[in-house]
Scaffold this motif. Structure first.
Motif, PDB file in Angstrom:
ATOM      1  N   ASP A 125       0.829  -1.197   0.000  1.00 11.03           N
ATOM      2  CA  ASP A 125       0.000   0.000   0.000  1.00 11.03           C
ATOM      3  C   ASP A 125       0.871   1.258   0.000  1.00 11.03           C
ATOM      4  OD1 ASP A 125      -2.396  -1.353  -0.057  1.00 11.03           O
ATOM      5  OD2 ASP A 125      -2.699  -1.283   2.113  1.00 11.03           O
ATOM      6  N   ALA A 126       0.455   2.251  -0.776  1.00 16.04           N
ATOM      7  CA  ALA A 126       1.273   3.424  -1.038  1.00 16.04           C
ATOM      8  C   ALA A 126       1.583   4.256   0.198  1.00 16.04           C
ATOM      9  CB  ALA A 126       0.590   4.301  -2.085  1.00 16.04           C
ATOM     10  N   ASN A 127       0.734   4.178   1.232  1.00 14.94           N
ATOM     11  CA  ASN A 127       0.953   4.998   2.421  1.00 14.94           C
ATOM     12  C   ASN A 127       1.715   4.263   3.521  1.00 14.94           C
ATOM     13  OD1 ASN A 127      -1.154   3.259   3.050  1.00 14.94           O
ATOM     14  ND2 ASN A 127      -2.284   4.783   4.251  1.00 14.94           N
ATOM     15  N   LEU A 128       2.213   3.064   3.232  1.00 19.54           N
ATOM     16  CA  LEU A 128       3.025   2.338   4.208  1.00 19.54           C
ATOM     17  C   LEU A 128       4.501   2.662   4.007  1.00 19.54           C
ATOM     18  CD1 LEU A 128       1.269  -1.152   4.272  1.00 19.54           C
ATOM     19  CD2 LEU A 128       0.920   0.829   5.777  1.00 19.54           C
ATOM     20  N   LYS A 129       5.252   2.604   5.082  1.00 21.38           N
ATOM     21  CA  LYS A 129       6.647   3.020   5.046  1.00 21.38           C
ATOM     22  C   LYS A 129       7.569   1.790   4.920  1.00 21.38           C
ATOM     23  CE  LYS A 129       5.893   7.185   7.788  1.00 21.38           C
ATOM     24  NZ  LYS A 129       6.268   7.932   9.025  1.00 21.38           N
ATOM     25  N   ILE A 130       8.320   1.744   3.819  1.00 17.81           N
ATOM     26  CA  ILE A 130       9.343   0.703   3.635  1.00 17.81           C
ATOM     27  C   ILE A 130      10.603   1.361   3.080  1.00 17.81           C
ATOM     28  CG2 ILE A 130       7.645  -1.147   3.350  1.00 17.81           C
ATOM     29  CD1 ILE A 130       8.178  -1.089   0.351  1.00 17.81           C
ATOM     30  N   GLY A 131      11.583   0.571   2.665  1.00 23.44           N
ATOM     31  CA  GLY A 131      12.890   1.100   2.302  1.00 23.44           C
ATOM     32  C   GLY A 131      12.949   1.711   0.910  1.00 23.44           C
ATOM     33  N   ILE A 132      13.989   2.512   0.709  1.00 25.79           N
ATOM     34  CA  ILE A 132      14.257   3.076  -0.604  1.00 25.79           C
ATOM     35  C   ILE A 132      15.702   2.794  -1.009  1.00 25.79           C
ATOM     36  CG2 ILE A 132      12.504   4.877  -0.482  1.00 25.79           C
ATOM     37  CD1 ILE A 132      14.735   6.858   0.264  1.00 25.79           C
ATOM     38  N   ALA A 133      15.901   2.606  -2.304  1.00 23.12           N
ATOM     39  CA  ALA A 133      17.235   2.335  -2.853  1.00 23.12           C
ATOM     40  C   ALA A 133      17.313   2.957  -4.249  1.00 23.12           C
ATOM     41  CB  ALA A 133      17.497   0.824  -2.904  1.00 23.12           C
ATOM     42  N   PRO A 134      17.434   4.278  -4.323  1.00 21.14           N
ATOM     43  CA  PRO A 134      17.378   4.961  -5.618  1.00 21.14           C
ATOM     44  C   PRO A 134      18.652   4.809  -6.448  1.00 21.14           C
ATOM     45  CG  PRO A 134      17.820   6.537  -3.873  1.00 21.14           C
ATOM     46  CD  PRO A 134      17.565   5.213  -3.206  1.00 21.14           C
ATOM     47  N   VAL A 135      18.562   5.265  -7.690  1.00 27.12           N
ATOM     48  CA  VAL A 135      19.687   5.200  -8.622  1.00 27.12           C
ATOM     49  C   VAL A 135      20.040   6.598  -9.098  1.00 27.12           C
ATOM     50  CG1 VAL A 135      19.019   2.896  -9.377  1.00 27.12           C
ATOM     51  CG2 VAL A 135      18.199   4.866 -10.656  1.00 27.12           C
ATOM     52  N   PHE A 136      21.246   6.729  -9.664  1.00 25.74           N
ATOM     53  CA  PHE A 136      21.633   7.995 -10.285  1.00 25.74           C
ATOM     54  C   PHE A 136      22.602   7.718 -11.421  1.00 25.74           C
ATOM     55  CE2 PHE A 136      24.486   7.399  -6.628  1.00 25.74           C
ATOM     56  CZ  PHE A 136      25.745   7.589  -7.171  1.00 25.74           C
ATOM     57  N   LEU A 137      22.806   8.737 -12.247  1.00 25.56           N
ATOM     58  CA  LEU A 137      23.605   8.598 -13.466  1.00 25.56           C
ATOM     59  C   LEU A 137      24.721   9.634 -13.458  1.00 25.56           C
ATOM     60  CD1 LEU A 137      23.708   7.195 -16.318  1.00 25.56           C
ATOM     61  CD2 LEU A 137      22.324   9.108 -17.141  1.00 25.56           C
ATOM     62  N   ILE A 138      25.917   9.159 -13.808  1.00 18.78           N
ATOM     63  CA  ILE A 138      27.080  10.049 -13.910  1.00 18.78           C
ATOM     64  C   ILE A 138      27.545  10.079 -15.363  1.00 18.78           C
ATOM     65  CG2 ILE A 138      29.469  10.487 -13.216  1.00 18.78           C
ATOM     66  CD1 ILE A 138      27.451  10.928 -10.980  1.00 18.78           C
TER      67      ILE A 138
END
Length: 264
Positions: free
Chosen positions: A251-264
């Protein structure tokens, strides 16, 4: 080698990494998918306080889906710098303040408020997204020399929510996006099937690397981590990776982890 002196990713500055990326010299440098570099995060991201928090970012791929997303070296946050070398994710964040996936990735609260992947509500990132980040975002917690060389990424996602239609897949410009279900798994289980037309699985996961991540403040505990894909045929959920490393939704309002990406 073309006059290039090999140097480890860890020992290279972000300015040097940017130059290597621009010249496509990663092979000459001896860099491989999975290589890591230590960074230090400082700042508040929601309720998470990062005070000289050291972690590693690691290479997900080279020129990943470049025709659509842009050239360069793709990285992901984050890996522990201690002896466990466990993949970590920052806890705990919700995709939206209410239980809805309406508007998909483009308009979700996670994108602008927590990640700082864009500085425009429900819009594309601008150059100031990285150079003058909003306070209390993960973008602001990144080292300034890293932010200085970030490249914008064009990502395609279901930006409608609760849709199985091809027309729901549209582009956004981001600097610090989450991965999609297909980019992690190379297959669609819960997301809009049409996302895979525009996406490519990251080489890191294509190579069979683990999808299990651990909590940054409890590294013995595996946890769920968010993907940016809304669940098709459902009004409340986004896709994520379950604690055992399999596809799941939450569910969108529950809190779990994040692991984003980026580009160099």
């Amino acid at each position: 080698m073309g006059g290039v002196t090999p140097k480890s990713l860890e020992d290279s500055t972000w300015a040097e990494i940017s130059q290597v990326s621009a010249n496509k010299q990663w092979d000459a440098m001896g860099w491989k998918v999975g290589d890591a570099k230590t960074i230090t995060l400082n700042g508040n991201v929601g309720s998470v306080v990062l005070n000289n928090y050291q972690c590693k970012v690691y290479i997900l791929g080279f020129d990943h889906n470049a025709e659509k997303e842009g050239n360069g070296i793709s990285f992901a946050l984050m890996e522990s710098t201690d002896a466990t070398a466990k993949q970590l994710c920052l806890y705990l964040f919700a995709m939206n303040t209410t239980n809805t996936n309406s508007g998909g990735w483009k308009s979700c609260n996670m994108r602008k408020t927590f990640l700082g992947s864009t500085d425009i509500e429900n819009g594309d990132a601008t150059p100031t997204t990285a150079t003058s980040p909003a306070a209390n975002t993960l973008m602001a917690a990144l080292p300034a020399d890293l932010r200085a060389v970030l490249r914008p990424i064009t990502k395609y996602t279901d930006n409608v929510g609760n849709s199985s239609e091809a027309s729901a897949i549209t582009a956004t410009i981001d600097y610090l996006p989450l991965m999609s279900e297909f980019e992690v798994f190379g297959s669609i289980t819960y997301a809009n099937e049409n996302e895979k037309t525009y996406q490519v699985q990251y080489q890191y996961y294509k190579d069979g690397k683990s999808k299990i991540r651990y909590q940054h403040n409890a590294i013995t505990s595996a946890g769920h981590w968010w993907e940016r894909s809304p669940r098709a045929g459902n009004t409340t959920r986004f896709c994520n990776v379950y604690e055992t490393g399999v596809a799941d939704t939450t569910d969108a309002n529950l809190k779990i982890g994040i692991a984003p990406v980026f580009l160099i």
